[in-house]
Design a protein around this motif. Structure first.
Motif, PDB file in Angstrom:
ATOM      1  N   TRP A   1       0.962  -0.900  -0.035  1.00  0.00           N
ATOM      2  CA  TRP A   1      -0.223  -0.150  -0.263  1.00  0.00           C
ATOM      3  C   TRP A   1       0.726   1.435  -0.388  1.00  0.00           C
ATOM      4  CZ3 TRP A   1      -5.137  -0.429   2.751  1.00  0.00           C
ATOM      5  CH2 TRP A   1      -6.125  -1.113   3.148  1.00  0.00           C
TER       6      TRP A   1
ATOM      7  N   TRP B   1      -9.175  -7.664  -4.434  1.00  0.00           N
ATOM      8  CA  TRP B   1      -9.062  -7.049  -2.920  1.00  0.00           C
ATOM      9  C   TRP B   1     -10.613  -7.794  -1.947  1.00  0.00           C
ATOM     10  CZ3 TRP B   1      -8.061  -1.151  -2.074  1.00  0.00           C
ATOM     11  CH2 TRP B   1      -6.983  -0.727  -2.623  1.00  0.00           C
TER      12      TRP B   1
ATOM     13  N   THR C   1     -10.743  -9.479   2.642  1.00  0.00           N
ATOM     14  CA  THR C   1     -12.062 -10.117   4.000  1.00  0.00           C
ATOM     15  C   THR C   1     -12.318 -11.296   4.438  1.00  0.00           C
ATOM     16  OG1 THR C   1     -13.486 -10.268   2.080  1.00  0.00           O
ATOM     17  CG2 THR C   1     -13.084  -8.478   2.547  1.00  0.00           C
TER      18      THR C   1
ATOM     19  N   LEU D   1     -14.060  -2.347   8.269  1.00  0.00           N
ATOM     20  CA  LEU D   1     -14.361  -1.208   7.343  1.00  0.00           C
ATOM     21  C   LEU D   1     -12.998  -1.711   5.870  1.00  0.00           C
ATOM     22  CD1 LEU D   1     -11.945   0.153  10.598  1.00  0.00           C
ATOM     23  CD2 LEU D   1     -13.815   1.414   9.822  1.00  0.00           C
ATOM     24  N   MET D   2     -12.887  -3.088   6.618  1.00  0.00           N
ATOM     25  CA  MET D   2     -12.876  -3.599   5.239  1.00  0.00           C
ATOM     26  C   MET D   2     -13.246  -3.556   3.743  1.00  0.00           C
ATOM     27  SD  MET D   2      -9.677  -3.717   2.957  1.00  0.00           S
ATOM     28  CE  MET D   2      -8.365  -3.613   4.188  1.00  0.00           C
TER      29      MET D   2
ATOM     30  N   LEU E   1     -14.558  -0.276   2.349  1.00  0.00           N
ATOM     31  CA  LEU E   1     -13.449   0.195   1.392  1.00  0.00           C
ATOM     32  C   LEU E   1     -13.583  -0.479   0.609  1.00  0.00           C
ATOM     33  CD1 LEU E   1     -11.102   1.698   1.143  1.00  0.00           C
ATOM     34  CD2 LEU E   1      -9.887  -0.088   1.741  1.00  0.00           C
ATOM     35  N   VAL E   2     -13.779  -1.958   0.474  1.00  0.00           N
ATOM     36  CA  VAL E   2     -13.588  -2.646  -0.856  1.00  0.00           C
ATOM     37  C   VAL E   2     -15.148  -3.218  -1.455  1.00  0.00           C
ATOM     38  CG1 VAL E   2     -13.480  -5.469  -1.801  1.00  0.00           C
ATOM     39  CG2 VAL E   2     -11.113  -4.552   0.189  1.00  0.00           C
TER      40      VAL E   2
ATOM     41  N   GLY F   1     -17.047  -0.499  -1.847  1.00  0.00           N
ATOM     42  CA  GLY F   1     -17.432   0.598  -2.378  1.00  0.00           C
ATOM     43  C   GLY F   1     -16.811   1.013  -3.275  1.00  0.00           C
ATOM     44  N   LYS F   2     -15.589   0.389  -3.897  1.00  0.00           N
ATOM     45  CA  LYS F   2     -14.741   0.620  -4.588  1.00  0.00           C
ATOM     46  C   LYS F   2     -14.870  -1.175  -5.647  1.00  0.00           C
ATOM     47  CE  LYS F   2     -10.003   1.920  -2.718  1.00  0.00           C
ATOM     48  NZ  LYS F   2      -9.927   3.183  -3.878  1.00  0.00           N
TER      49      LYS F   2
END
Length: 382
Positions: A305, A315, A319, A354-355, A358-359, A361-362
């Motif tokens: 990162w 990604w 998870t 949180l991950m 993030l993933v 949303g992307k």
């Protein structure tokens, strides 16, 4: 000015990066089912957070229902690809990487089966247990076939090398132990006879998967020592190793907890007691191994990162492995009555949530634009 705005405006239109909307089907791969794995395991982890688990239960239930819809959508899209683009769909069996993701299909289904027991009984009544049992046997069949046939294709049809190896080799193999852990959740809800069959089958599934997965991990450590880390597109694969370790621990804990009652009902009380003790020790031991890999994967991820890596569906590998390790952590807390595991599980659940945000949303943004619908195996004829 209008030309400058064109890339922005095109991003607002659905599937704007595809030549034709039909490409969404033509380019659809099993990689998408990894999203159902990550969503499903978060749904199962949330209600297990100490003290606030009951408050998070509705969130977990909603995620489970969403995951069912997601799995159904992906199943329709992938079935449509096989119907409409059969020749191209068959090329997956010759592709070194995409073929491994076939294992995500039964693993995604397993999270839905587990949700039937965790959420479905409260929503639909005890009748859903029968649905879960039927789905579980389907999951077992797919896992058994996937766990042997993909490695067989690796040995006979595909071209692999040690320097190109990544942890995605684990995906087809791990499906069986995920099904075994699901069997540990299902067995207590069944009558004595079917429960015995499910628990013995689950132990076989565990043995069918875990030793092979650990063998792959040994080779993977050698590969990383000799050839450094994989390229940036496979950055998330560092976490995949945590999957079989966490699932192996969870499976032993669940099956060991089931064993005294189920085996005792068939005159095997002594074996059930031994299985209970072995399950606890094996689960704790594997959890310790997973802790080593968790720290290592974190360091590897920070390195990737810092350098900056582009987003891809891989990604989702951040998870599910973390999720099963989290659920195993909670299970250790209830098994040994040690508060530390509850605190550790809570921290891991926050990280997982949180991950997932993030993933997720992307992924949503990439699906809207259409740029995530890419099938590498089309460009590689058999």
């Amino acid at each position: 000015m209008i030309d400058d705005l064109h890339p922005v405006l095109s991003g607002l239109r659905p599937l704007s990066q595809l030549r034709h909307p039909r490409e969404m089907i033509r380019q659809f791969t099993p990689n998408w089912f990894a999203a159902t794995m990550g969503t499903g395991i978060l749904a199962l982890a949330l209600p297990q957070v100490p003290d606030i688990g009951p408050a998070l239960l509705p969130v977990g239930r909603a995620l489970w229902l969403f995951n069912i819809a997601l799995f159904a959508l992906f199943s329709v899209l992938y079935a449509a690809r096989w119907i409409l683009f059969t020749d191209e769909a068959r090329r997956i069996f010759g592709h070194n990487t995409v073929s491994m993701f076939i294992g995500t299909i039964p693993m995604g289904l397993a999270t839905i089966i587990n949700g039937c027991l965790a959420f479905g009984i409260g929503l639909f009544g005890a009748g859903i247990v029968g649905v879960a049992e039927v789905l579980w046997w389907l999951d077992v069949t797919m896992s058994l076939v996937c766990g042997v046939m993909i490695p067989y294709l690796m040995f006979t049809r595909q071209d692999h090398s040690l320097d190109a190896m990544t942890a995605v080799w684990l995906l087809p193999v791990v499906a069986a132990e995920v099904a075994g852990a699901s069997g540990g959740l299902l067995a207590p809800h069944l009558a004595a006879g079917p429960g015995l069959i499910v628990i013995t089958t689950s132990y076989v599934l565990w043995a069918y998967s875990v030793p092979v997965a650990l063998s792959i991990l040994a080779v993977l450590i050698l590969r990383m020592a000799l050839h450094r880390l994989p390229n940036e597109s496979m950055a998330a694969s560092a976490w995949l190793a945590l999957g079989p370790i966490g699932t192996g621990a969870l499976g032993m804990l669940l099956l060991g907890a089931d064993a005294p009652a189920i085996l005792g009902a068939h005159g095997l009380a002594t074996i059930g007691t031994i299985a209970n003790g072995l399950g606890a020790i094996a689960g704790l031991t594997l959890w310790g191994f997973g802790l080593w890999w968790l720290v290592l994967a974190t360091l590897i991820t920070l390195r990737y990162w810092r350098a900056g890596i582009p987003f891809n569906l891989g990604w989702w590998g951040y998870t599910f492995p973390l999720g099963v390790y989290t659920v195993a952590t909670f299970r250790l807390g209830t098994t040994f009555h040690i508060a530390f595991f509850g605190w550790a599980g809570t921290l891991l659940t926050v990280t997982l949530a949180l991950m997932w945000l993030l993933v997720g949303g992307k992924t949503l943004a990439g699906a809207w634009r259409g740029n995530l619908f890419v099938s590498p195996c089309i460009a590689k004829p058999n």
